[in-house]
Structures are given as structure tokens and as C-alpha cells.
Design a protein around this motif. Structure first.
Motif, PDB file in Angstrom:
ATOM      1  N   THR A 197       0.553  -1.237   0.317  1.00 36.36           N
ATOM      2  CA  THR A 197       0.140  -0.113   0.052  1.00 36.36           C
ATOM      3  C   THR A 197       1.122   1.614   0.130  1.00 36.36           C
ATOM      4  O   THR A 197       0.663   2.590  -0.415  1.00 36.36           O
ATOM      5  CB  THR A 197      -0.679  -0.390   1.747  1.00 36.36           C
ATOM      6  N   THR A 198       2.326   1.573   0.353  1.00 40.72           N
ATOM      7  CA  THR A 198       2.904   2.050   0.237  1.00 40.72           C
ATOM      8  C   THR A 198       3.368   2.864  -1.097  1.00 40.72           C
ATOM      9  O   THR A 198       3.177   4.058  -1.474  1.00 40.72           O
ATOM     10  CB  THR A 198       4.140   2.033   1.672  1.00 40.72           C
ATOM     11  N   ARG A 199       4.321   1.539  -1.621  1.00 37.17           N
ATOM     12  CA  ARG A 199       4.132   1.553  -2.684  1.00 37.17           C
ATOM     13  C   ARG A 199       2.771   2.223  -3.645  1.00 37.17           C
ATOM     14  O   ARG A 199       3.236   3.338  -4.412  1.00 37.17           O
ATOM     15  CB  ARG A 199       4.750   0.261  -2.804  1.00 37.17           C
ATOM     16  N   LYS A 200       2.055   1.522  -3.525  1.00 39.34           N
ATOM     17  CA  LYS A 200       0.879   2.218  -4.357  1.00 39.34           C
ATOM     18  C   LYS A 200       0.113   3.825  -4.451  1.00 39.34           C
ATOM     19  O   LYS A 200       0.567   4.834  -5.237  1.00 39.34           O
ATOM     20  CB  LYS A 200      -0.599   1.722  -3.942  1.00 39.34           C
ATOM     21  N   LYS A 201       1.527   4.063  -2.873  1.00 35.98           N
ATOM     22  CA  LYS A 201       1.057   5.730  -2.299  1.00 35.98           C
ATOM     23  C   LYS A 201       1.913   6.870  -3.439  1.00 35.98           C
ATOM     24  O   LYS A 201       1.563   7.825  -3.561  1.00 35.98           O
ATOM     25  CB  LYS A 201       0.590   6.114  -1.195  1.00 35.98           C
ATOM     26  N   THR A 202       2.839   6.163  -3.051  1.00 39.37           N
ATOM     27  CA  THR A 202       4.532   6.836  -3.486  1.00 39.37           C
ATOM     28  C   THR A 202       4.215   6.571  -5.303  1.00 39.37           C
ATOM     29  O   THR A 202       4.966   7.615  -5.718  1.00 39.37           O
ATOM     30  CB  THR A 202       5.721   6.257  -3.281  1.00 39.37           C
ATOM     31  N   ARG A 203       3.435   5.499  -5.785  1.00 37.50           N
ATOM     32  CA  ARG A 203       3.054   5.749  -7.384  1.00 37.50           C
ATOM     33  C   ARG A 203       2.699   6.968  -7.629  1.00 37.50           C
ATOM     34  O   ARG A 203       2.857   6.731  -9.034  1.00 37.50           O
ATOM     35  CB  ARG A 203       2.952   4.124  -7.689  1.00 37.50           C
ATOM     36  N   ALA A 204       1.814   6.772  -6.997  1.00 36.70           N
ATOM     37  CA  ALA A 204       0.738   7.784  -7.064  1.00 36.70           C
ATOM     38  C   ALA A 204       0.904   9.289  -7.209  1.00 36.70           C
ATOM     39  O   ALA A 204       0.588  10.224  -7.562  1.00 36.70           O
ATOM     40  CB  ALA A 204      -1.055   7.420  -6.447  1.00 36.70           C
ATOM     41  N   LEU A 205       2.207   9.054  -7.124  1.00 30.03           N
ATOM     42  CA  LEU A 205       2.340  10.957  -6.548  1.00 30.03           C
ATOM     43  C   LEU A 205       3.184  10.703  -7.799  1.00 30.03           C
ATOM     44  O   LEU A 205       4.508  11.486  -7.811  1.00 30.03           O
ATOM     45  CB  LEU A 205       3.224  11.105  -5.472  1.00 30.03           C
ATOM     46  N   GLY A 206       3.248   9.849  -8.690  1.00 29.19           N
ATOM     47  CA  GLY A 206       4.916   9.618  -9.671  1.00 29.19           C
ATOM     48  C   GLY A 206       6.480   9.353  -9.354  1.00 29.19           C
ATOM     49  O   GLY A 206       7.231   9.034  -9.519  1.00 29.19           O
ATOM     50  N   TYR A 207       6.066   8.332  -7.672  1.00 26.41           N
ATOM     51  CA  TYR A 207       8.159   8.202  -7.612  1.00 26.41           C
ATOM     52  C   TYR A 207       8.016   6.735  -6.921  1.00 26.41           C
ATOM     53  O   TYR A 207       6.843   6.236  -6.791  1.00 26.41           O
ATOM     54  CB  TYR A 207       8.283   9.249  -6.163  1.00 26.41           C
TER      55      TYR A 207
END
Length: 224
Positions: A197-207
Motif C-alpha cells: 500500500t505504501t508503494r501504491k501511494k508513492t507511485r500515485a505521486l509519481g515515484y
């Protein structure tokens, strides 16, 4: 950060644990000096809140044993002894700070934050930076190029543990202990779920989150 409280007042110990846990710290506690000494020597604690008047083994003996063992741990004495000579003795025996009872919880929190800056992270600010990621240790937030990733407490603790230990592979057992404390456990699949879930949140911000898995060993931060 992982904190050990050795304090024989049950009510004070409980209120400290609740207050510090709500701030995002991982907290273990005991009211017995002998048990506290064993926990301090065996555990991987960054900070110790230590009363002086304890059953079985007093706080001064605990402090001396910790320093003799060269434990990399910041120690805050929390005591009703308010004489100048008591404070001097505590500091000379190896304490990093001394706070007398009664006290303000806000002052205790600030003193702990100051001790953290002298801890093993070896940083002068309250942030840890990995590439475009910035971890704010005061606000308990992960920023991606200035944008807040809005992590849950467990997601934040996972990132804090791994960012604080760059250059090391952290096993699932250590991560579990960091999240839940010495006497509880978090299953490996729960750790994976928090990371996902942390990876999904950072990917949503482009990283992409720079946390990688070393199969059979654990997790580490890739800092290119």
C-alpha cells in the motif's frame, strides 16, 4: 524509534506508553529494575526513560551496566529526586538528560526529540532524505518531492525503520518488532501488505519507493 520505559509507577508508565505510542514511537515497558536491565541489554532500543528508585535493581545500577556494555542508547532519567547533586550524579554516571517529576509531557517529548538528534541516525536535522523522498521525524510524514504520501502509522514505521538503517538488510522479525513491540508480532504477509500500500501511494505521486527485498534475508533501502 524504539523506546524502553523502566518506571515503577504503573499509572505513569501506562500514560507514557500511550502518549509515546500515539506519537508513533514503538514502546516497551516494565516496572521492575532487574527485568528492565535484561531488556535494555538484550534489546535494540534507541532511547531509555529510566526511573532511579526501582525494585530489585535501582536505576543508577542499570545506567552503569548499560554504559559498561557500550550500548548505543540515549538515556533520559525521569526522577522525583530534584537536588542538584542528584542531577550531576546521574549525568556523570552516563545519562544524556535528566527530567524531574512532576513534568510536562510536551517537555518530555521535546527532550526525546533532541536526544534522537544525538542518536545513531547521526543527523543534525529532523529529516532523512533518500533520493526524492524526505522522511519528517517530527511530523511523522513521508514526502515525495514535497508531496505528503499520507501514510498510516504502520506504513510510516516501516519506512522509518528502513530509512534509518540505510546500508543494512532488515529481517522480517526486526521489522515486526519495530512495528508491534518486543512482546507482540506482525506477520510477514502483513508487512508485505503495508509495503504494497505504501508503494501504491508513492507511485500515485509519481515515484517508486526505494525499498527492495533480498529473498531469504529481508528488506533494504536502495539509494542510487
Amino acid at each position: 524509534m524504539k523506546i524502553l520505559i523502566i518506571e515503577d509507577s504503573t499509572s505513569l508508565r501506562r500514560s507514557l506508553k500511550i502518549g509515546l505510542s500515539n506519537l508513533g514511537f514503538t514502546v516497551d515497558d516494565t516496572g521492575d529494575g532487574s527485568e528492565g536491565l535484561s531488556m535494555a541489554l538484550a534489546g535494540d532500543y534507541s532511547l531509555l526513560i529510566l526511573d532511579l528508585m526501582l525494585p530489585s535493581v535501582d536505576g543508577t545500577a542499570i545506567l552503569k551496566a548499560i554504559r559498561k556494555a557500550n550500548k548505543d542508547m540515549r538515556v533520559l532519567i525521569l526522577s522525583a529526586r530534584d537536588l542538584t547533586e542528584d542531577k550531576i550524579e546521574g549525568l556523570l554516571n552516563g545519562a544524556d538528560d535528566y527530567l524531574t517529576k512532576p513534568f510536562s509531557f510536551d517537555e518530555l517529548h521535546v527532550r526525546l526529540l533532541c536526544l534522537m538528534r544525538r542518536g545513531s541516525l547521526n543527523i543534525n536535522s529532523t529529516t532523512i532524505t533518500v533520493g526524492p523522498f524526505s522522511l519528517d521525524l517530527h511530523l511523522k510524514q513521508l514526502h515525495c518531492d514535497g508531496k505528503d504520501a499520507n501514510l498510516t502509522p504502520n506504513e510510516y514505521k516501516l519506512v522509518e525503520c528502513l530509512f534509518s538503517n540505510q546500508g543494512k538488510v532488515i529481517c522480517p522479525e526486526k521489522l515486526s518488532e519495530y512495528l508491534a513491540g518486543q512482546y507482540d508480532a506482525v506477520a510477514k504477509n502483513s508487512i508485505e501488505a503495508h509495503l504494497s500500500t505504501t508503494r501504491k501511494k508513492t507511485r500515485a505521486l509519481g515515484y517508486d519507493l526505494p525499498i527492495k527485498t533480498k529473498r531469504g534475508f529481508g528488506y533494504f533501502v536502495e539509494n542510487n
